[in-house]
Design a protein around this motif. Structure first.
Motif, PDB file in Angstrom:
ATOM      1  N   HIS A   1       0.876  -1.169   0.000  1.00 56.00           N
ATOM      2  CA  HIS A   1       0.000   0.000   0.000  1.00 56.00           C
ATOM      3  C   HIS A   1       0.914   1.220   0.000  1.00 56.00           C
ATOM      4  N   HIS A   2       0.807   2.052  -1.055  1.00 56.23           N
ATOM      5  CA  HIS A   2       1.694   3.225  -1.152  1.00 56.23           C
ATOM      6  C   HIS A   2       1.084   4.455  -0.494  1.00 56.23           C
ATOM      7  N   GLN A   3      -0.141   4.343  -0.004  1.00 55.74           N
ATOM      8  CA  GLN A   3      -0.910   5.510   0.430  1.00 55.74           C
ATOM      9  C   GLN A   3      -0.888   6.557  -0.695  1.00 55.74           C
ATOM     10  N   GLY A   4      -0.638   7.834  -0.352  1.00 57.93           N
ATOM     11  CA  GLY A   4      -0.705   8.855  -1.414  1.00 57.93           C
ATOM     12  C   GLY A   4       0.651   9.227  -1.990  1.00 57.93           C
ATOM     13  N   THR A   5       1.706   8.529  -1.550  1.00 64.59           N
ATOM     14  CA  THR A   5       3.056   9.019  -1.886  1.00 64.59           C
ATOM     15  C   THR A   5       3.352   8.988  -3.385  1.00 64.59           C
ATOM     16  N   LEU A   6       3.064   7.900  -4.059  1.00 69.49           N
ATOM     17  CA  LEU A   6       3.470   7.801  -5.469  1.00 69.49           C
ATOM     18  C   LEU A   6       2.524   8.569  -6.391  1.00 69.49           C
ATOM     19  N   VAL A   7       1.225   8.532  -6.119  1.00 66.69           N
ATOM     20  CA  VAL A   7       0.309   9.311  -6.976  1.00 66.69           C
ATOM     21  C   VAL A   7       0.662  10.798  -6.876  1.00 66.69           C
ATOM     22  N   LYS A   8       1.091  11.222  -5.688  1.00 63.82           N
ATOM     23  CA  LYS A   8       1.462  12.629  -5.515  1.00 63.82           C
ATOM     24  C   LYS A   8       2.728  12.937  -6.324  1.00 63.82           C
ATOM     25  N   SER A   9       3.716  12.067  -6.180  1.00 68.31           N
ATOM     26  CA  SER A   9       4.979  12.282  -6.876  1.00 68.31           C
ATOM     27  C   SER A   9       4.786  12.295  -8.390  1.00 68.31           C
ATOM     28  N   TYR A  10       3.882  11.449  -8.904  1.00 64.90           N
ATOM     29  CA  TYR A  10       3.662  11.378 -10.363  1.00 64.90           C
ATOM     30  C   TYR A  10       2.461  12.241 -10.797  1.00 64.90           C
ATOM     31  N   GLU A  11       1.903  13.025  -9.871  1.00 67.07           N
ATOM     32  CA  GLU A  11       0.811  13.965 -10.177  1.00 67.07           C
ATOM     33  C   GLU A  11      -0.371  13.261 -10.851  1.00 67.07           C
ATOM     34  N   ILE A  12      -0.758  12.123 -10.281  1.00 64.71           N
ATOM     35  CA  ILE A  12      -1.909  11.384 -10.819  1.00 64.71           C
ATOM     36  C   ILE A  12      -3.111  11.695  -9.928  1.00 64.71           C
ATOM     37  N   THR A  13      -4.213  12.118 -10.543  1.00 71.98           N
ATOM     38  CA  THR A  13      -5.403  12.445  -9.752  1.00 71.98           C
ATOM     39  C   THR A  13      -6.615  11.736 -10.334  1.00 71.98           C
ATOM     40  N   GLY A  14      -7.683  11.714  -9.532  1.00 62.32           N
ATOM     41  CA  GLY A  14      -8.941  11.156 -10.016  1.00 62.32           C
ATOM     42  C   GLY A  14      -9.664  12.203 -10.849  1.00 62.32           C
ATOM     43  N   GLN A  15     -10.532  11.755 -11.766  1.00 57.78           N
ATOM     44  CA  GLN A  15     -11.290  12.717 -12.574  1.00 57.78           C
ATOM     45  C   GLN A  15     -12.096  13.627 -11.651  1.00 57.78           C
ATOM     46  N   GLY A  16     -12.092  14.912 -11.970  1.00 54.07           N
ATOM     47  CA  GLY A  16     -12.734  15.886 -11.091  1.00 54.07           C
ATOM     48  C   GLY A  16     -11.800  16.340  -9.985  1.00 54.07           C
ATOM     49  N   GLY A  17     -10.562  15.856 -10.013  1.00 57.56           N
ATOM     50  CA  GLY A  17      -9.561  16.317  -9.042  1.00 57.56           C
ATOM     51  C   GLY A  17      -9.539  15.538  -7.738  1.00 57.56           C
ATOM     52  N   ALA A  18     -10.290  14.420  -7.680  1.00 49.69           N
ATOM     53  CA  ALA A  18     -10.344  13.630  -6.437  1.00 49.69           C
ATOM     54  C   ALA A  18      -8.966  13.069  -6.084  1.00 49.69           C
ATOM     55  N   ALA A  19      -8.661  13.098  -4.780  1.00 46.20           N
ATOM     56  CA  ALA A  19      -7.378  12.541  -4.312  1.00 46.20           C
ATOM     57  C   ALA A  19      -7.433  11.013  -4.386  1.00 46.20           C
ATOM     58  N   LEU A  20      -6.349  10.434  -4.812  1.00 46.98           N
ATOM     59  CA  LEU A  20      -6.286   8.981  -4.935  1.00 46.98           C
ATOM     60  C   LEU A  20      -5.175   8.426  -4.072  1.00 46.98           C
ATOM     61  N   GLN A  21      -5.216   7.111  -3.872  1.00 46.97           N
ATOM     62  CA  GLN A  21      -4.075   6.400  -3.313  1.00 46.97           C
ATOM     63  C   GLN A  21      -3.740   5.254  -4.268  1.00 46.97           C
ATOM     64  N   SER A  22      -2.640   4.558  -3.968  1.00 51.45           N
ATOM     65  CA  SER A  22      -2.271   3.462  -4.867  1.00 51.45           C
ATOM     66  C   SER A  22      -1.687   2.296  -4.070  1.00 51.45           C
TER      67      SER A  22
END
Ligand SMILES: [Zn+2]
Length: 392
Positions: free
Chosen positions: A335-356
């Protein structure tokens, strides 16, 4: 390997620095990165006895570095607690190391330090494993991906990999683009010298999922979740730790990489762990699933290990090697929590915060564990394993 003419260096540890269990295992793996002259390492009560290739220029400075690695490693495990999720005794039928047979029959052909070529039945087992887990990924509607070999080196700096695992990095450089450097390249490599190289812009990817993150960089993906899967060669500098098929510089992994709101990521990871449990149970593999820590190197390892352990961010499937009375990690559930999506600037449609999260299956290790538990005659392996890998 100790040379008979090696130079001994005995380093006393500060009182209370007890290198035992996982801390000792990690220290033994990482000591070789402290100085390239270190050939061998024996842990004694309150001391570390090193064998060096050459007399150190500054023995006191080297001893200081060894003490720093030992004390920081012990500290980093102080708050780590291992939780076992399940453990199976399985039905192993073999207790001999299959590696000599695999190399003698040229199913596994050494081609470098920690790199192999595979052919024959061993290759069929590797392919069968990949196809088995590919079918599972497809059954979950994973988007299949195919990856290149390298990732941008700079992104391994920004995503934290080079900070946490500098000892494992393998950077790729081209020759310097000038007439003299190009002329000198071949001679320098043959002489074992540092050739005239340009700054590294690429790195051999240490994981499968970094490729997936690269493919999604600065993208918006469905906020409810997304799942990807692919297989790639992964590369890690294992230095003097490479052995048989249990620890390689280049190995083959399939990963499932998943995104979504935090509960969806945890649910997905649990679903994939359940599949792993059902699989190893059906196959009769002696193994256990437990919480684990990444092999962080010194800097920040203490906080990272404690956090990873407390949050159960990593589980490993450790499969028994009967001939060693030990086990190797053949799959990890992260479980990466929000660290990698943040680093790679990946977001959910509509700007929702994601985890990976990601799950990786290491095929050389799984194949080696299967051969170790069931022997070198694949036709005698348990029916459920044969059906899973060869379709019957
Ligand atoms: Zn991964």
């Amino acid at each position: 390997m100790a040379s008979p003419a090696g130079h001994p260096l005995n380093v006393a540890l500060p009182a209370g620095t007890a290198l035992t269990g996982e801390a000792a295992k990690t220290f033994r793996e990482q000591i070789y990165y402290v100085d390239s002259a270190i050939e061998d390492c024996a842990l004694a009560d309150g001391a570390i006895n090193l064998t060096l290739q050459t007399q150190p220029a500054d023995a006191a400075a080297l001893a200081d570095k060894v003490v720093t690695l030992a004390t920081k490693t012990v500290e980093s495990f102080r708050r780590v607690q291992t939780k076992t999720v399940f453990e199976f005794v399985g039905q192993p039928t073999n207790d001999q190391d299959p590696f000599p047979h695999l190399t003698q029959t040229r199913q596994v052909i050494p081609s470098g330090i920690g790199t192999f070529t595979y052919q024959g039945t061993f290759l069929k087992v590797m392919r069968g494993l990949d196809e088995f887990f590919r079918r599972f990924a497809v059954s979950l509607d994973a988007v299949e991906q195919s990856y290149p070999t390298t990732v941008p080196a700079n992104n391994l700096a920004t995503n934290g990999y080079l900070g946490a695992f500098p000892h494992h990095a393998l950077l790729v450089s081209a020759a310097k683009n000038d007439f003299d450097s190009l002329g000198a390249l071949s001679g320098a490599v043959a002489a074992g010298e540092t050739p005239p190289l340009s700054a590294p812009t690429q790195a051999l990817s240490p994981t499968v999922c970094y490729h997936c993150f690269e493919s999604l960089k600065a993208q918006q993906i469905p906020a409810a979740g997304a799942l990807f899967s692919g297989t790639a060669h992964c590369h890690r500098n294992e230095g003097k730790n490479v052995t048989t098929l249990a620890r390689l510089q280049t190995f083959t992994m399939r990963e499932l990489i998943f995104f979504g709101p935090a509960p969806a990521v945890e649910k997905r990871r649990q679903q994939i762990m359940d599949h792993a449990r059902d699989t190893v149970k059906a196959w009769g593999l002696a193994c256990k699933l437990l919480t684990a820590c990444d092999p962080f190197f010194v800097s920040g390892a203490q906080a990272k290990r404690a956090y990873q352990s407390a949050m159960a961010l990593k589980y490993e499937l450790q499969v028994t090697l009967p001939h060693l009375n030990d086990s190797i990690s053949c799959a990890s559930f992260n479980h990466h929590q929000g660290t990698l999506v943040k680093s790679y600037e990946i977001t959910g449609q509509g700007g929702a915060a994601l985890q990976s999260g990601c799950v990786g299956y290491g095929f050389e290790r799984l194949a080696y564990a299967l051969y170790s538990q069931f022997g070198t005659a694949v036709e005698t392996w348990p029916g459920p394993v044969r059906t899973a890998l060869f379709g019957g």
